[in-house]
Design an enzyme around this catalytic site. Structure first.
Site, mmCIF file in Angstrom:
data_model
loop_
_atom_site.group_PDB
_atom_site.id
_atom_site.type_symbol
_atom_site.label_atom_id
_atom_site.label_comp_id
_atom_site.label_asym_id
_atom_site.label_seq_id
_atom_site.Cartn_x
_atom_site.Cartn_y
_atom_site.Cartn_z
ATOM 1 N N ASP A 140 55.953 75.808 74.937
ATOM 2 C CA ASP A 140 54.522 76.685 74.847
ATOM 3 C C ASP A 140 53.830 76.542 73.536
ATOM 4 O O ASP A 140 54.521 76.445 72.818
ATOM 5 C CB ASP A 140 54.837 77.971 75.601
ATOM 6 C CG ASP A 140 53.692 78.738 76.181
ATOM 7 O OD1 ASP A 140 52.342 78.454 75.980
ATOM 8 O OD2 ASP A 140 53.844 79.889 76.971
ATOM 9 N N ASP A 189 47.255 79.444 83.270
ATOM 10 C CA ASP A 189 47.716 80.833 83.617
ATOM 11 C C ASP A 189 47.009 81.355 84.830
ATOM 12 O O ASP A 189 47.718 82.613 85.512
ATOM 13 C CB ASP A 189 47.816 81.668 82.265
ATOM 14 C CG ASP A 189 48.748 81.627 81.355
ATOM 15 O OD1 ASP A 189 49.721 80.814 81.989
ATOM 16 O OD2 ASP A 189 48.720 81.867 80.223
HETATM 17 C C1 GLA Z 1 51.942 81.787 78.140
HETATM 18 C C2 GLA Z 1 52.417 80.895 79.218
HETATM 19 C C3 GLA Z 1 52.832 81.653 80.302
HETATM 20 C C4 GLA Z 1 54.047 82.271 80.116
HETATM 21 C C5 GLA Z 1 53.801 83.104 78.797
HETATM 22 C C6 GLA Z 1 55.123 83.637 78.167
HETATM 23 O O1 GLA Z 1 50.936 82.401 78.164
HETATM 24 O O2 GLA Z 1 51.129 80.170 79.573
HETATM 25 O O3 GLA Z 1 53.171 80.742 81.677
HETATM 26 O O4 GLA Z 1 54.994 81.320 79.857
HETATM 27 O O5 GLA Z 1 53.072 82.118 77.640
HETATM 28 O O6 GLA Z 1 54.709 84.540 77.108
#
Ligand code: GLA
Length: 695
Positions: free
Chosen positions: A448, A516
């Site tokens: 990420d 997301d």
């Molecule tokens: C980002 C990712 C999510 C999740 C969060 C965790 O927003 O896109 O899928 O993994 O971080 O903090």
């Protein structure tokens, strides 16, 4: 026919790939000049055409207006500069001198130097099926400031009109497709965020305004880069349009000198004659054949705990989810954020990559073992490029983040960006990642990156601007090294959802976290934009809970599944709390997905009706003798009768069996008349129809 030839007498190179021809020549002054890009032409055709392309010249225009292969700044060239250099004595104008060229298979390198200064420029062209890859290499024996170094300038034929297709977005609303008449003047698509960004994606497609999904000529340009980037379309009153693009951003200067060459990322260009649908299919074929590291593999059905548990992860809770996930026949279990350091929320712990012993008293090994014991692979979330100021890492190394000495350190999501251009930071990241993966038998990383750059300084470093490129390069190098040392490791690229989706990251990961936003209706639009360039086999899509955590919308489970089954299916809900009825349906649909997965992940996508309103959305995948049709109707209005759905990509001479209904359809009828869908009545109805070609 496919291949590269050099027509010595005319100083012309002709490159013919799977979908057309590209040609360039040397001008009298040795500058590389664009000749042709479009449907296949023979060498003789190109020679004739060269005689017909008179330069535009009226005393106020530059002689090769818009036709420079890498439009260089200087002299009487006034086009959008793709290459801008500044020598130590203040000279800016580049003058090309041709040196030589080399053709190795489908790869052409043409070497140039400046006429006076010791600067060398190599233009690369590489045929990759229907796509032509281009990039530029600069090297010099003296220090040269490079204000702009695009990978390539792409000149389009002169059309009556031009239209641009591209995507815009933001967090949880990525890849929204836009089609707009090309403005006269310069139009810039860019990210200045240090990452690819949610807001724009580094590609643009161009047509003359008449192309449709099924018909017409479409040209596309995409950049394989995950840092800041810039694509400029220039439309002149002389009726020409060019696309120039590469890494970097205005105000950030590269330095080239002895021992410090500069190689740009690949700019990929594609010409297709079969409308936007054929253009997307050709891009998908290219990504599968030449970009993704393991294109032949089928991506597993994963379970991810993020929406179920947020930061509240415990060994017991994860085990319970893993058992349910295994019972649903998930194949990969991914533990998301919250497993390390003091990471009980987004305020602390990023950077402290040791297991939180309050949550996992015996480390991660028992959970990893349990997951493996359940027959699933084990995956873990990491965010290596980031640090919370409230962390031991930051307390020990406050100088490791991007910063300027007399400026605030702006936090976004309460975190700062580590400067991966620093060799010590990159070495630290490699060390803990390598150990983590090796010691725990980790099969999958969700990598990420949850904020853009700010105050991007590197105090004490002579050439601070290089961090913009070298951060991304260091991330690439680390991904490459981890994959080489752990051949079984698979990686998902994520940046707060779809903030890092591009051809560069896809070359070293296996899939991307698309957004997301897992709301099924929003996803239809996001996935529609994503699929313009990128293939479904790399598009992670989860089924999550009602109401949706981003949009608060509730959608029937079957519809949610069907939307996610159009990509790499994942489960992302709190499945421990799902009802017996929902679990039974989920079980059935996971099994169906596994059956159709080769068609979805490796098949050719045909968009039948785009998500433009709340009416029908339909698309199909075709792989070998199998067809899978997806249809969604958000809202039923006025009891409107259903229309048959005309299919594409089926063989008119064959019959097709629907194994669920037992009906057989003639291919010609599916093409000419359509498939009766029989969608259930009411809102939020959806269907997945399989068809099998009969011998
Ligand atoms: C980002 C990712 C999510 C999740 C969060 C965790 O927003 O896109 O899928 O993994 O971080 O903090």
């Amino acid at each position: 026919m496919a291949g590269i030839s050099f027509l010595d007498e005319h100083r012309i190179w002709v490159l013919t790939g799977d979908s057309g021809t590209y040609a360039l020549r040397l001008g009298e002054d040795d500058a590389p000049i664009h000749l042709y890009w479009g449907p296949a032409l023979s060498d003789a055709d190109v020679v004739e055409l060269a005689g017909k392309t008179l330069p535009w010249w009226d005393g106020f225009n530059d002689p090769d207006e818009g036709l420079g292969e890498l439009a260089a700044d200087g002299g009487t060239r006034y086009w959008t500069p793709a290459l801008q250099v500044r020598f130590a004595d203040g000279t800016r104008a580049l003058e090309w001198r041709y040196e030589d060229h080399k053709i190795t298979g489908g790869h052409l390198r043409i070497r140039f130097a400046d006429r006076h200064y010791p600067l060398r420029i190599t233009l690369h062209y590489r045929l990759r099926g229907a796509v032509l890859e281009r990039w530029t290499e600069l090297s010099a024996d003296v220090d040269v400031e490079v204000v702009r170094a695009d990978s390539a300038t792409w000149a389009l034929p002169v059309f009556e009109d031009y239209r641009l297709s591209h995507v815009t977005g933001r967090w949880a609303a990525e890849t929204q497709l836009r089609r707009t008449p090309a403005p006269h003047g310069e139009t810039v698509f860019a990210s200045r965020r240090g990452i690819t960004s949610h807001h724009a994606n580094p590609w643009v497609m161009v047509d003359d305004g008449t192309a449709t999904e099924r018909h017409g000529e479409v040209y596309g340009v995409a950049l394989a880069w995950s840092g800041s980037w810039r694509l400029t379309t220039t439309r002149s009153s002389t009726g020409r349009l060019t696309v120039s693009g590469g890494f970097g951003q205005d105000g950030v200067v590269h330095r080239v000198g002895p021992g410090t060459p500069l190689t740009t990322p690949v700019s990929a260009g594609l010409y297709t004659g079969g409308g936007f649908g054929a253009a997307s299919r050709a891009w998908h074929t290219y990504v599968r054949a030449h970009v993704l590291p393991h294109p032949e593999e089928l991506r597993p059905v994963l379970y991810n705990s993020w929406e179920a548990t947020g930061f509240d992860v415990t060994e017991g809770g994860q085990r319970a989810l893993a058992e349910r996930a295994a019972a649903l026949r998930a194949e990969l279990f991914v533990l998301d954020d919250g497993w390390f350091g003091a990471r009980t929320g987004d305020h602390a712990g990023l950077g402290d990559w040791h297991v939180n012993r309050e949550r996992f008293p015996d480390g991660l090994k028992p959970l990893a073992g349990a997951v493996h014991g359940l027959g699933m692979r084990f995956g873990l979330w990491v965010e290596p490029e980031m640090v919370n100021p409230d962390s031991d890492l930051y307390r020990t190394h406050p100088d490791w983040v991007l910063h300027h000495p007399h400026r605030r350190r702006s936090q976004l999501r309460r975190q700062l960006v580590l400067n991966f251009a620093r060799p010590d930071v990159a070495a630290w990241a490699h060390d803990w990642l390598d150990r983590l993966v090796g010691e725990h038998g980790i099969d999958f990383l969700k990598w990420d990156m949850n904020r853009p750059f700010s105050e991007a300084g590197w105090p004490g470093e002579d050439d601070q601007d290089r961090l913009w490129v070298e951060h991304t390069r260091a991330v690439y190098a680390l991904l490459d090294r981890l994959r080489a040392d752990h051949p079984g490791l698979r990686i998902e690229a994520c940046a707060g959802g779809g903030g890092r989706i591009d051809l560069g990251v896809l070359a070293r990961t296996d899939q991307v976290w698309t957004s997301d936003n897992t709301d099924a209706l929003d996803r239809l639009r996001i996935q529609h934009g994503y699929g313009q360039l990128y293939p479904a086999g790399a598009m992670a899509a989860w089924v999550t809970d009602n109401p949706n955590f981003v949009t608060a919308r509730s959608v029937p489970l079957r519809f949610r599944f069907h939307v996610a089954m159009a990509g790499v299916l994942g489960l992302g809900g709190d499945i421990v709390r799902w009802s017996a009825e929902d679990l039974a349906l989920a079980h059935e649909l996971v099994a169906l997905y596994k059956d159709i997965r080769p068609v979805v992940q490796h098949g050719a996508l045909y968009r039948l009706r785009p998500p433009v309103d709340d009416g029908l959305v339909a698309f199909q995948y075709v792989h070998g003798d199998r067809v899978v049709v997806f249809a969604f109707r958000q809202a039923a209005h006025f009891n409107a009768p259903e229309r048959p759905l005309r299919l594409e990509g089926v063989d008119s001479a064959h019959r097709y069996l629907d194994p669920d209904s037992g009906h057989t359809h003639r291919g010609a009828v599916l093409l000419a008349h359509g498939l009766p869908l029989g969608l259930p009545t009411g809102d939020f109805s959806s269907a997945v129809v399989q068809l099998q070609q009969k011998i």
